[in-house]
Design a protein around this motif. Structure first.
Motif, PDB file in Angstrom:
ATOM      1  N   ILE A 131       4.865 -29.503  69.690  1.00 50.32           N
ATOM      2  CA  ILE A 131       4.352 -30.793  70.532  1.00 50.32           C
ATOM      3  C   ILE A 131       3.297 -31.142  71.270  1.00 50.32           C
ATOM      4  O   ILE A 131       2.213 -31.390  71.249  1.00 50.32           O
ATOM      5  CB  ILE A 131       5.922 -31.740  70.136  1.00 50.32           C
ATOM      6  N   LYS A 132       3.347 -29.544  71.991  1.00 52.17           N
ATOM      7  CA  LYS A 132       2.832 -29.845  73.632  1.00 52.17           C
ATOM      8  C   LYS A 132       1.050 -28.885  73.434  1.00 52.17           C
ATOM      9  O   LYS A 132       0.468 -28.781  73.559  1.00 52.17           O
ATOM     10  CB  LYS A 132       3.541 -28.881  74.844  1.00 52.17           C
ATOM     11  N   VAL A 133       1.482 -28.432  72.396  1.00 48.59           N
ATOM     12  CA  VAL A 133      -0.078 -27.800  71.665  1.00 48.59           C
ATOM     13  C   VAL A 133      -0.209 -28.614  70.524  1.00 48.59           C
ATOM     14  O   VAL A 133      -1.980 -28.183  69.866  1.00 48.59           O
ATOM     15  CB  VAL A 133       0.113 -26.502  71.554  1.00 48.59           C
ATOM     16  N   LYS A 134       0.117 -29.771  70.189  1.00 49.47           N
ATOM     17  CA  LYS A 134      -0.744 -30.249  68.852  1.00 49.47           C
ATOM     18  C   LYS A 134      -1.435 -30.605  68.349  1.00 49.47           C
ATOM     19  O   LYS A 134      -2.508 -30.950  67.605  1.00 49.47           O
ATOM     20  CB  LYS A 134       0.058 -31.922  68.774  1.00 49.47           C
ATOM     21  N   GLU A 135      -2.680 -31.077  69.678  1.00 44.61           N
ATOM     22  CA  GLU A 135      -3.905 -30.996  69.725  1.00 44.61           C
ATOM     23  C   GLU A 135      -4.687 -30.063  69.464  1.00 44.61           C
ATOM     24  O   GLU A 135      -6.061 -30.271  68.430  1.00 44.61           O
ATOM     25  CB  GLU A 135      -4.878 -31.880  70.689  1.00 44.61           C
ATOM     26  N   ILE A 136      -4.418 -28.398  69.511  1.00 47.30           N
ATOM     27  CA  ILE A 136      -5.205 -28.001  69.081  1.00 47.30           C
ATOM     28  C   ILE A 136      -4.585 -26.754  68.237  1.00 47.30           C
ATOM     29  O   ILE A 136      -5.358 -25.617  67.608  1.00 47.30           O
ATOM     30  CB  ILE A 136      -5.584 -27.160  70.323  1.00 47.30           C
ATOM     31  N   ILE A 137      -3.350 -26.815  67.137  1.00 48.90           N
ATOM     32  CA  ILE A 137      -3.266 -26.494  66.140  1.00 48.90           C
ATOM     33  C   ILE A 137      -3.209 -27.341  65.176  1.00 48.90           C
ATOM     34  O   ILE A 137      -3.341 -28.705  64.878  1.00 48.90           O
ATOM     35  CB  ILE A 137      -1.584 -26.126  66.303  1.00 48.90           C
ATOM     36  N   LYS A 138      -3.161 -26.701  63.748  1.00 50.13           N
ATOM     37  CA  LYS A 138      -3.085 -26.928  62.328  1.00 50.13           C
ATOM     38  C   LYS A 138      -1.251 -26.868  61.763  1.00 50.13           C
ATOM     39  O   LYS A 138      -0.878 -25.419  62.107  1.00 50.13           O
ATOM     40  CB  LYS A 138      -3.636 -26.189  61.260  1.00 50.13           C
ATOM     41  N   LEU A 139      -0.496 -26.938  61.302  1.00 52.27           N
ATOM     42  CA  LEU A 139       0.291 -26.989  61.209  1.00 52.27           C
ATOM     43  C   LEU A 139       1.046 -27.492  60.072  1.00 52.27           C
ATOM     44  O   LEU A 139       0.598 -28.167  58.831  1.00 52.27           O
ATOM     45  CB  LEU A 139       1.617 -28.033  61.855  1.00 52.27           C
ATOM     46  N   GLU A 140       1.614 -26.487  59.171  1.00 49.76           N
ATOM     47  CA  GLU A 140       2.142 -26.759  57.516  1.00 49.76           C
ATOM     48  C   GLU A 140       3.301 -25.843  56.894  1.00 49.76           C
ATOM     49  O   GLU A 140       3.496 -25.215  57.873  1.00 49.76           O
ATOM     50  CB  GLU A 140       1.209 -26.114  57.076  1.00 49.76           C
ATOM     51  N   LEU A 141       4.540 -26.472  56.175  1.00 50.39           N
ATOM     52  CA  LEU A 141       5.645 -25.941  56.278  1.00 50.39           C
ATOM     53  C   LEU A 141       5.458 -25.282  54.797  1.00 50.39           C
ATOM     54  O   LEU A 141       4.615 -26.042  53.861  1.00 50.39           O
ATOM     55  CB  LEU A 141       6.859 -27.474  56.020  1.00 50.39           C
ATOM     56  N   VAL A 142       6.026 -24.078  55.114  1.00 48.22           N
ATOM     57  CA  VAL A 142       5.871 -23.079  53.933  1.00 48.22           C
ATOM     58  C   VAL A 142       6.999 -22.213  53.360  1.00 48.22           C
ATOM     59  O   VAL A 142       8.325 -22.845  54.864  1.00 48.22           O
ATOM     60  CB  VAL A 142       4.789 -22.253  53.879  1.00 48.22           C
ATOM     61  N   ASP A 143       7.377 -21.580  52.941  1.00 43.99           N
ATOM     62  CA  ASP A 143       8.667 -21.199  52.401  1.00 43.99           C
ATOM     63  C   ASP A 143       8.511 -20.236  52.645  1.00 43.99           C
ATOM     64  O   ASP A 143       9.246 -19.131  52.716  1.00 43.99           O
ATOM     65  CB  ASP A 143       9.301 -21.022  51.004  1.00 43.99           C
ATOM     66  N   ARG A 144       7.333 -19.350  52.306  1.00 44.23           N
ATOM     67  CA  ARG A 144       7.602 -17.406  52.634  1.00 44.23           C
ATOM     68  C   ARG A 144       5.961 -17.254  53.224  1.00 44.23           C
ATOM     69  O   ARG A 144       5.185 -18.322  53.097  1.00 44.23           O
ATOM     70  CB  ARG A 144       7.806 -16.741  51.489  1.00 44.23           C
ATOM     71  N   VAL A 145       5.730 -16.169  54.111  1.00 45.05           N
ATOM     72  CA  VAL A 145       4.982 -15.384  54.270  1.00 45.05           C
ATOM     73  C   VAL A 145       4.166 -15.410  53.180  1.00 45.05           C
ATOM     74  O   VAL A 145       4.088 -14.518  52.167  1.00 45.05           O
ATOM     75  CB  VAL A 145       5.272 -13.927  55.562  1.00 45.05           C
ATOM     76  N   ASP A 146       2.330 -15.494  53.613  1.00 48.44           N
ATOM     77  CA  ASP A 146       1.217 -15.407  52.952  1.00 48.44           C
ATOM     78  C   ASP A 146       0.666 -13.893  52.943  1.00 48.44           C
ATOM     79  O   ASP A 146       1.778 -13.104  54.304  1.00 48.44           O
ATOM     80  CB  ASP A 146       0.224 -16.315  52.860  1.00 48.44           C
ATOM     81  N   PRO A 147       0.942 -12.942  51.236  1.00 42.03           N
ATOM     82  CA  PRO A 147       0.782 -11.189  52.175  1.00 42.03           C
ATOM     83  C   PRO A 147      -0.622 -11.410  52.717  1.00 42.03           C
ATOM     84  O   PRO A 147      -1.134 -12.300  52.622  1.00 42.03           O
ATOM     85  CB  PRO A 147       0.811 -10.286  51.027  1.00 42.03           C
ATOM     86  N   PRO A 148      -0.632 -10.147  53.699  1.00 40.84           N
ATOM     87  CA  PRO A 148      -2.291 -10.126  54.457  1.00 40.84           C
ATOM     88  C   PRO A 148      -3.030 -10.164  53.174  1.00 40.84           C
ATOM     89  O   PRO A 148      -2.529  -8.973  52.140  1.00 40.84           O
ATOM     90  CB  PRO A 148      -1.834  -8.736  55.164  1.00 40.84           C
TER      91      PRO A 148
END
Lengths: 145, 110
Positions: free
Chosen positions: A88-105
């Protein structure tokens, strides 16, 4: 000196250590994630969209604590109440998504050539006698010339 | 527009307050559109936080904030200012306003 590769699908010029480093850095936080339908999504995918330059020092510290190092940096963090407050303190500068797993590189596409020798090492040895070029070889080892 | 009387080797006009480039008192349409876009992006961050089901004191404070579509234009493009005339100034005069948290509501009667 390059050798063209006719069969591109077999070649992958990606360092295994680099893949391992990127995956473990994010998977350290994703170790509790189970891939079942019933459990709710457990990870936040946080992208730093704007840099922290010019912001309050505490805001910069919050971004650092989340693991965000540079603009465009993507980081996966578990869904907890403590991290919610920091986000919440950095909400202006980030993009936030809810995901299940880490995307592979993402691995790069194979480059189509493989380096088999370096010209500079021949010149540096200083001999003026004409040294034969390494024989051109197609993939599979048959000589072309 | 500013090419004839500003430049590397020309003194800046007194009327500009010593600045090389004039700061307009109001924002253009594209600038305002970008302000709205950024407000919507913050809205989507708060929506994601709500959807993830966390409980947090800060979240309780900000979840009742008006959304971009519910805000008045004067709240979107201007902010409270202690020193300015009528205690209001345009939000683009706030340093780093594009990435700083700006309050969506103003003190009562201001």
């Amino acid at each position: 000196m390059f050798r063209s590769l006719t069969n591109l699908s077999k070649t992958s010029i990606v360092s295994n250590t680099l893949l391992r480093k990127v995956l473990t850095n994010n998977l350290r936080y994703a170790s509790t994630v189970t891939n079942t339908e019933s459990t709710p999504k457990k990870l936040w995918k946080i992208t730093l969209k704007r840099s922290t330059i010019g912001l309050h020092p505490q805001t910069r510290e919050n971004a650092r604590v989340l693991g965000l190092k540079r603009c465009g940096h993507v980081v996966y963090r578990p869904v907890t109440n403590e991290l919610a407050g920091i986000i919440i303190k950095v909400k202006e500068i980030i993009k936030l998504e809810l995901v299940d797993r880490v995307d592979p590189p993402k691995t790069g596409a194979p480059s189509g050539f493989e380096v088999i020798g370096r010209l500079n090492s021949r010149i540096a040895s200083g001999s003026k006698a004409a040294k034969p070029l390494l024989p051109l070889r197609a993939k599979g080892g048959t000589a072309i010339n | 527009m500013f090419g004839s009387f500003v430049g590397a080797f020309k003194p800046s006009l007194v009327a500009f307050g010593g600045r090389a480039w004039r700061i307009p008192w109001r924002m253009s349409k594209t600038r305002k559109a970008n302000v709205r876009k950024r407000l919507r992006e913050v809205d989507s961050v708060i929506d994601t936080l709500m959807a993830s089901g966390v409980q947090c004191k800060q979240l309780d404070l900000i979840k009742d904030m008006p959304r971009e579509s519910e805000m008045l234009p004067r709240d979107k493009y201007t902010t409270f200012s202690r020193t300015a005339k009528n205690h209001r100034k345009s939000v683009h005069k706030v340093p780093h306003f594009t990435k700083r948290p700006i309050p969506r509501t103003t003190p009562k009667s201001f």
